[in-house]
Design an enzyme around this catalytic site. Sequence first.
Site, PDB file in Angstrom:
ATOM      1  N   ARG A 130       0.873  -1.170   0.000  1.00 48.39           N
ATOM      2  CA  ARG A 130       0.000   0.000   0.000  1.00 48.39           C
ATOM      3  C   ARG A 130       0.911   1.221   0.000  1.00 48.39           C
ATOM      4  NH1 ARG A 130      -2.019  -3.776   3.601  1.00 48.39           N
ATOM      5  NH2 ARG A 130      -4.139  -4.506   3.149  1.00 48.39           N
ATOM      6  N   LYS A 132      -2.384  -1.223   7.667  1.00 50.24           N
ATOM      7  CA  LYS A 132      -3.840  -1.176   7.817  1.00 50.24           C
ATOM      8  C   LYS A 132      -4.378  -2.420   8.500  1.00 50.24           C
ATOM      9  CE  LYS A 132      -8.006  -0.900   4.931  1.00 50.24           C
ATOM     10  NZ  LYS A 132      -8.515  -0.780   3.549  1.00 50.24           N
ATOM     11  N   HIS A 172      -1.924   2.434  -5.979  1.00 49.98           N
ATOM     12  CA  HIS A 172      -2.579   1.141  -5.790  1.00 49.98           C
ATOM     13  C   HIS A 172      -2.462   0.265  -7.034  1.00 49.98           C
ATOM     14  CE1 HIS A 172      -5.239  -1.689  -3.797  1.00 49.98           C
ATOM     15  NE2 HIS A 172      -5.961  -1.769  -4.903  1.00 49.98           N
ATOM     16  N   ARG A 200       0.096  -2.524  -6.445  1.00 51.44           N
ATOM     17  CA  ARG A 200      -0.411  -3.630  -5.612  1.00 51.44           C
ATOM     18  C   ARG A 200      -1.441  -4.460  -6.394  1.00 51.44           C
ATOM     19  NH1 ARG A 200      -1.227  -5.237  -0.288  1.00 51.44           N
ATOM     20  NH2 ARG A 200      -3.367  -5.624   0.389  1.00 51.44           N
ATOM     21  N   HIS A 247      -3.523  -9.753   2.385  1.00 52.94           N
ATOM     22  CA  HIS A 247      -4.966  -9.571   2.514  1.00 52.94           C
ATOM     23  C   HIS A 247      -5.494 -10.501   3.596  1.00 52.94           C
ATOM     24  CE1 HIS A 247      -4.987  -7.629  -1.554  1.00 52.94           C
ATOM     25  NE2 HIS A 247      -5.948  -6.941  -0.977  1.00 52.94           N
ATOM     26  N   TYR A 294      -9.150 -10.042  -8.041  1.00 53.04           N
ATOM     27  CA  TYR A 294      -8.000  -9.962  -8.932  1.00 53.04           C
ATOM     28  C   TYR A 294      -7.879 -11.229  -9.773  1.00 53.04           C
ATOM     29  CZ  TYR A 294      -6.623  -6.211  -5.702  1.00 53.04           C
ATOM     30  OH  TYR A 294      -6.586  -5.079  -4.930  1.00 53.04           O
TER      31      TYR A 294
END
Length: 327
Positions: free
Chosen positions: A164, A191, A272, A275, A298, A307
């Site tokens: 990120r 995050k 982004h 990523r 994730h 994705y």
Amino acid sequence: MDNHFFLRDFSRNSQSEGLSDKSMNSLSVTKANHTIDAYESDWNDFCDWCRYHHQTSYPAQPETIVNYINDLADYAKASTIRRRISAISENYNASGDHVENPCRAWIVKEALIGLTRLKGTVQKGKTPIYWEEIEEMIHRMDLTSLQALRDRAVLLLGFMGAFRRSELAGLDVEDIRKYPQGIVVTIRHSKTDQTSAGQQIGIPYLSHSSMDCIHALQEWLTAAGITSGPLFRSFLKNGKVSSRRLSDKSINLIVKKYAASIGLNPEMYGAHSLRHGFATYAALQGVEERLIMKQTRHRSVEMVRRYINEADLFTNNPIDKIFNQPK
């Protein structure tokens, strides 16, 4: 239960005291295991969001649910949002406690209706940047320039580590450790790591030095004379490297700049995209979901599967199978 996920344990339901063991058993199989797994993943995503925003997931206020819905709208489809709220609601129903289900509040229902009417479809995230596009960007760089050396390292590390932009901007030299196989990057604040326990990302050496992230990183540090402190830095007006950390907004602008340099629309790209690009490109190469999640960190499979689904548009395309098969 520390995470307050009740759907796996129906015996906690205080309203089931009058049920026989046989009835309890029949209730316990009303939802398939994969459905329970999906609900738990959705619930954990909500809990992660609450921790990040310093909110309580159980019990939660209706306003918290509404704010969560609107944050999801930045990247999730309407169907995903409805499923997430359904999972939260189901978990509250299964708790058996005298805690009001916040998902039943009228403002939550209105938020779901209003979101669909105002947006129609949820906004899409930034377009992914693929490895071949990064190669073209770097090929066009003047690597005699100190700024180009920095930007090359930003693009390669951002892609390889699936970072990120805040994570990339927050890295220090001390967060990188070298090994014979490559480097390990420690993310101290993330995050999905609100306790600051640290997350580690492994990046191996590549055989082609011009596109090797570790080689590019070392060239930047040596040329800039950086031995400690912020890894990526801004420049002073005289062209010298400052002591100030490069901001996450600047990283966003770097990606846009080099997207434009190879003829892409910069409005469609941002930090982004690196990523997103790594995850989608990995899926195109047939990398399994578990390994992609290991690199992207994730917590929920939902985004990773998005994705993979993007990549699947090409990997399992009938046109490719008809016309591009070897003769």
